[in-house]
Enzyme design. Structure first.
Site, mmCIF file in Angstrom:
data_model
loop_
_atom_site.group_PDB
_atom_site.id
_atom_site.type_symbol
_atom_site.label_atom_id
_atom_site.label_comp_id
_atom_site.label_asym_id
_atom_site.label_seq_id
_atom_site.Cartn_x
_atom_site.Cartn_y
_atom_site.Cartn_z
ATOM 1 N N SER A 111 0.641 -0.581 0.150
ATOM 2 C CA SER A 111 0.042 -0.284 -0.304
ATOM 3 C C SER A 111 0.612 1.138 0.384
ATOM 4 O O SER A 111 2.163 1.383 0.826
ATOM 5 C CB SER A 111 -0.837 0.466 0.881
ATOM 6 O OG SER A 111 -1.620 1.389 1.834
ATOM 7 N N SER A 112 0.471 2.263 -0.819
ATOM 8 C CA SER A 112 1.071 3.775 -0.778
ATOM 9 C C SER A 112 1.689 4.054 0.746
ATOM 10 O O SER A 112 2.270 4.991 1.266
ATOM 11 C CB SER A 112 0.332 4.533 -1.172
ATOM 12 O OG SER A 112 -0.974 4.489 -0.824
ATOM 13 N N CYS A 113 0.467 3.172 1.775
ATOM 14 C CA CYS A 113 1.040 4.172 3.188
ATOM 15 C C CYS A 113 2.044 3.798 3.896
ATOM 16 O O CYS A 113 2.390 3.874 4.913
ATOM 17 C CB CYS A 113 -0.763 3.810 3.854
ATOM 18 S SG CYS A 113 -0.752 2.338 4.852
ATOM 19 N N TYR A 140 -0.679 -0.781 10.218
ATOM 20 C CA TYR A 140 -1.405 -0.908 8.805
ATOM 21 C C TYR A 140 -0.353 -1.130 8.159
ATOM 22 O O TYR A 140 0.522 -2.147 7.276
ATOM 23 C CB TYR A 140 -2.718 -0.958 8.328
ATOM 24 C CG TYR A 140 -3.405 -1.103 7.192
ATOM 25 C CD1 TYR A 140 -3.607 -2.293 6.497
ATOM 26 C CD2 TYR A 140 -2.998 -0.185 5.728
ATOM 27 C CE1 TYR A 140 -3.591 -3.167 5.329
ATOM 28 C CE2 TYR A 140 -2.810 -0.472 4.217
ATOM 29 C CZ TYR A 140 -3.145 -2.229 4.155
ATOM 30 O OH TYR A 140 -3.276 -2.333 2.478
ATOM 31 N N LYS A 144 2.523 -3.870 6.293
ATOM 32 C CA LYS A 144 2.923 -3.856 4.968
ATOM 33 C C LYS A 144 4.201 -3.550 5.023
ATOM 34 O O LYS A 144 5.012 -4.459 3.835
ATOM 35 C CB LYS A 144 2.201 -3.047 4.072
ATOM 36 C CG LYS A 144 0.587 -3.233 3.891
ATOM 37 C CD LYS A 144 0.390 -4.210 3.056
ATOM 38 C CE LYS A 144 -1.053 -4.907 3.087
ATOM 39 N NZ LYS A 144 -1.399 -5.926 2.439
ATOM 40 N N HIS A 183 -13.116 2.200 2.141
ATOM 41 C CA HIS A 183 -12.204 3.584 1.624
ATOM 42 C C HIS A 183 -13.007 4.373 0.690
ATOM 43 O O HIS A 183 -14.500 4.851 0.686
ATOM 44 C CB HIS A 183 -11.000 3.301 -0.186
ATOM 45 C CG HIS A 183 -10.015 2.360 0.641
ATOM 46 N ND1 HIS A 183 -10.143 1.039 0.342
ATOM 47 C CD2 HIS A 183 -9.053 2.651 1.870
ATOM 48 C CE1 HIS A 183 -9.115 0.670 1.331
ATOM 49 N NE2 HIS A 183 -8.206 1.304 1.603
#
Length: 319
Positions: A111-113, A140, A144, A183
């Site tokens: 994920s971009s997070c 989260y 990842k 989302h």
């Protein structure tokens, strides 16, 4: 007499989710692939014994690890223990069991997070671990990041070919349309659709609406996953990161949440007002991916946001 053609046996973990189902749709177009799936009732990926038994009993050539516990700002902020525990368990069990049973090729979806809250925009792969994470989804994100490092470590120690892709904000058919736990795209579609049906004059939206996001249709993401899984090692040599860590997947276009909401309002045909609740968190002020590495290998996104919103809203209404 025709000779038997051996098919590539591909396990898609999380095949009922938005990304997993999109990967399955694309793999189904390839007659040389034998797709292997299991529902959650058939295989609990958080259960190490079940996962090890599954891999031992089923010969597998490739794994797409799309299974994950996902959600928006509210869900991440409300259920941090669930997000870090379930994601750590799933990725640890699947990646190790794949290795223990001789699976050479695996693709992990992140994920971009994973990138720092204040990372330079657009975010490059080498921004990983250079600063503090966004607090609302830190558990989260850490899970990842651990998945990326698991893949790196098995590559380094055992010579595996385990790759990681980091998508920007995804949307598409099969998404979760829960009003609180989803989302932003599906949440806004449902909220505005229901406001139209109920003739509500106002729709409330979390945050200022000024935060900027990049959105990628899940079918574009699936095509990127197959592209990265199948491309040779040479493109990965362009990465300067340790162990050729991970690859961003985005389209380079960003929209404010207010602009997104107005696009959805126009598609739904809602005539009421949008009211932004500034007491609620925005999350990161901006999240734009630098996807130059992936694009340099020949992959390109094909679905624009307006067309994507139209198709997803049509799918949502039909469901």
């Amino acid at each position: 007499m025709t000779s038997k053609i051996d098919k590539t046996r591909v396990f898609v973990a999380g095949h009922r989710g938005m990304v997993g189902s999109a990967i399955v749709r694309q793999l189904e177009q390839d007659p040389s692939v034998d797709i292997i799936t299991r529902s959650r009732d058939e295989l609990d990926l958080t259960d190490q014994a079940q996962v090890r038994r599954f891999f031992a009993e089923n010969p597998i050539d490739e794994v797409y690890l799309a299974a994950a516990k996902v959600g928006g700002i509210y869900a991440n902020d409300t259920y941090p223990a669930g997000f870090i525990y379930q994601n750590l368990m799933v990725e640890s069990n699947v990646i190790d069991a794949a290795h223990q049973n001789g699976v050479q090729h695996l693709l992990f979806l992140g994920s971009s997070c994973i990138y720092p809250k204040d990372a330079e925009q657009p975010m490059r792969e080498d921004a990983l671990l250079t600063g503090m994470l966004e607090p609302t989804n830190e558990p989260y994100a850490i899970a990842k990041i651990a998945g990326i490092k698991l893949c790196e470590s098995y590559n380094r120690q055992f010579g595996r070919d385990y790759r990681s892709v980091m998508p920007t904000n995804l949307y598409g058919p099969g998404d979760n349309f829960h009003l609180e736990n989803s989302h932003v795209v599906p949440a806004l579609i449902r909220r505005i659709h229901e406001a139209k049906r109920a003739a509500d004059p106002v729709v409330d939206i979390w945050g200022t609406g000024r935060q900027l996001r990049e959105f990628l249709h899940v079918d574009d993401m699936a095509s990127a996953c197959l592209h990265v899984m199948r491309m040779g090692r040479d493109p990965l040599a362009k990465l300067t990161l340790p162990q050729r860590s991970h690859i961003n997947v985005g389209n380079g276009k960003e929209y404010s949440i207010e602009d997104l909401a107005n696009l959805i309002r126009a598609e739904v045909g809602y005539g009421g007002d949008l009211r932004f609740d500034v007491s609620k968190p925005d999350g990161a002020p901006r999240k734009l991916m630098n996807s130059e590495l992936l694009i340099s290998t020949g992959w390109t996104p094909r679905i624009g946001l307006i067309d994507g919103i139209q198709s997803v809203y049509k799918w949502y209404v039909e469901q």
